[in-house]
Design an enzyme around this catalytic site. Structure first.
Site, PDB file in Angstrom:
ATOM      1  N   HIS A 118       0.145   6.741  -8.967  1.00  0.00           N
ATOM      2  CA  HIS A 118       0.202   7.632  -7.489  1.00  0.00           C
ATOM      3  C   HIS A 118       1.640   7.439  -7.056  1.00  0.00           C
ATOM      4  CE1 HIS A 118      -1.035   4.930  -4.575  1.00  0.00           C
ATOM      5  NE2 HIS A 118      -1.401   4.309  -5.439  1.00  0.00           N
TER       6      HIS A 118
ATOM      7  N   TYR B 219      -7.877  -1.823   3.262  1.00  0.00           N
ATOM      8  CA  TYR B 219      -7.371  -0.241   3.867  1.00  0.00           C
ATOM      9  C   TYR B 219      -8.739   0.403   3.511  1.00  0.00           C
ATOM     10  CZ  TYR B 219      -5.905   0.407  -0.801  1.00  0.00           C
ATOM     11  OH  TYR B 219      -5.992   0.369  -2.240  1.00  0.00           O
TER      12      TYR B 219
ATOM     13  N   CYS C 233      -2.475  -0.739  -8.381  1.00  0.00           N
ATOM     14  CA  CYS C 233      -2.189   0.641  -8.950  1.00  0.00           C
ATOM     15  C   CYS C 233      -0.752   0.526  -9.603  1.00  0.00           C
ATOM     16  CB  CYS C 233      -2.240   1.817  -7.741  1.00  0.00           C
ATOM     17  SG  CYS C 233      -4.062   2.401  -7.417  1.00  0.00           S
TER      18      CYS C 233
END
Length: 412
Positions: A320, A301, A338
């Protein structure tokens, strides 16, 4: 009364007698005057310059002064080639003058002035010298600013623009004062973009600790003809204790503040089906945070906008918000590495994060290491850490235990 005629002496004889009397009187006057003059006279003043007149290759931080013997300074100045006067301090007895500011590299400085001796006579104060000319001057930066509040895992990092050979001299030139006293040590890290020196405590900082850092680098020889560009200082404070405990198998992330759990979030970690998307185990450190951040991990991405992003390593790991993984949060690990939270939980956690907060990740297959960026201090055991100082000889090298290529600066 005699009738003898008066005696008439020759004029020359009279003159001789008068001169003899005059000489006797004058001689007495000279003796008295000469004694008084000897008592009032004194030695001539003498000026001693440091460095000496015409000295070359003077370090710009070396002591610079004038000392007067048998007299006092009447007026004094040290000026550079442009005529600008250098700051200095006159001694209370006016017998000495000391320069109070560093000088410049590769510059000529000239003394001018007068001193008055105990004989009452002035003498000139003059002379000049030239400071050393470095091959290069090397800038450096400190990672923590004045008055900044940081987390309990924050290391002190001195980053040089180029390589440093004289590493032991650098360590000796940096002073760290903490209140309360804190055990810690220096470690040199690999020269990725210039030499990098870290200091960290043996264990996490005590909350509320105040820290003063003073790096006296200007005028310091770094090796190969290079010298320090400027001195650096920082006064900062350790804030509250906040530890993120991130256990991947549980799919939860707990935030513990001052020993009490304040949040327990459902999250999703790296899927872990290949090395690139394994969330690294070990103590990460919060370094940056962004309300909005464009993340890329090509070819998977590019330029995806994420919210409430808190960076915990330079391999692309963030805590996040990610609405796309919402259905898996709390039950499965599906991310690219993440730690994903719901938008609401991420927004709740975001303002509590400080630079230097530890994020303790557990339960994954690959440990955090040198392959994951420039801040992996807490993955190094203390005995190894103290071997990385230059004060004990050549610092030990630290090689990544898991040579996995770093990921791009962004993850999901």
């Amino acid at each position: 009364m005699s009738n003898r005629p008066p005696i008439r002496r020759p004029v020359a004889a009279v003159a001789t007698a008068l001169l003899a009397v005059a000489a006797l009187v004058a001689g007495c006057t000279i003796d008295r005057g000469s004694g008084a003059s000897a008592r009032s006279a004194g030695p001539v003043a003498e000026a001693t310059l440091a460095p000496a007149d015409n000295a070359e290759n003077v370090n710009p931080t070396a002591p610079v002064s004038v000392t007067i013997s048998d007299g006092t300074i009447d007026q004094i100045a040290l000026t550079n080639a442009a005529g600008k006067q250098v700051s200095g301090a006159l001694a209370p007895d006016r017998r000495g003058y000391t320069i109070t500011e560093p000088l410049g590299y590769d510059a000529t400085y000239t003394w001018s002035g007068t001193a008055v001796g105990t004989d009452g006579k002035p003498i000139p104060i003059d002379g000049s010298f030239h400071t050393l000319a470095p091959k290069n001057t090397v800038p450096a930066t400190l990672n923590i600013a004045d008055n900044q509040e940081v987390g309990i895992a924050a290391p002190i990092i001195l980053q040089f623009r180029s390589s440093v050979r004289n590493k032991a001299a650098v360590e000796k030139a940096v002073t760290i004062i903490t209140d309360p006293p804190t055990e810690g040590g220096w470690a040199w890290f690999p020269d990725d973009n210039g030499s990098r020196l870290h200091w960290r405590p043996k264990s996490y900082w005590a909350p509320g600790t105040t820290v003063h850092v003073a790096a006296q680098l200007y005028g310091l020889e770094l090796g190969a003809g290079n010298y320090g560009y400027s001195d650096l200082t920082s006064d900062f404070r350790i804030g509250r204790s906040q530890i993120v405990r991130a256990d991947a198998p549980s799919h939860r992330m707990r935030v513990v503040r001052d020993g009490q759990a304040v949040f327990d979030f459902a999250v999703s970690y790296g899927e872990g089906n290949e090395p690139r998307n394994v969330t690294r185990s070990g103590v990460h450190v919060v370094t940056e945070k962004y309300q909005d951040f464009m993340m890329s991990n090509p070819p998977f991405y590019t330029d995806v906008r994420e919210r409430w992003a808190v960076r915990i390593s330079n391999n692309g790991e963030f805590i996040h918000a990610n609405p796309e993984s919402l259905s898996a949060q709390g039950s499965a690990n599906v991310t690219n590495g993440c730690i994903n939270l719901s938008p609401g939980d991420a927004q709740t956690y975001f303002p509590t994060a400080l630079y230097g907060d530890p994020v303790e990740v557990t339960g994954t297959s690959i440990p955090l290491s040198a392959a994951d960026g420039d801040l992996y201090d807490w993955t190094i055991d203390w005995n190894t850490w103290v071997s990385m100082t230059a004060l004990r000889g050549t610092p030990s090298a630290v090689v990544s235990a898991t040579p996995v290529p770093p990921q791009p600066a962004g993850g999901r």
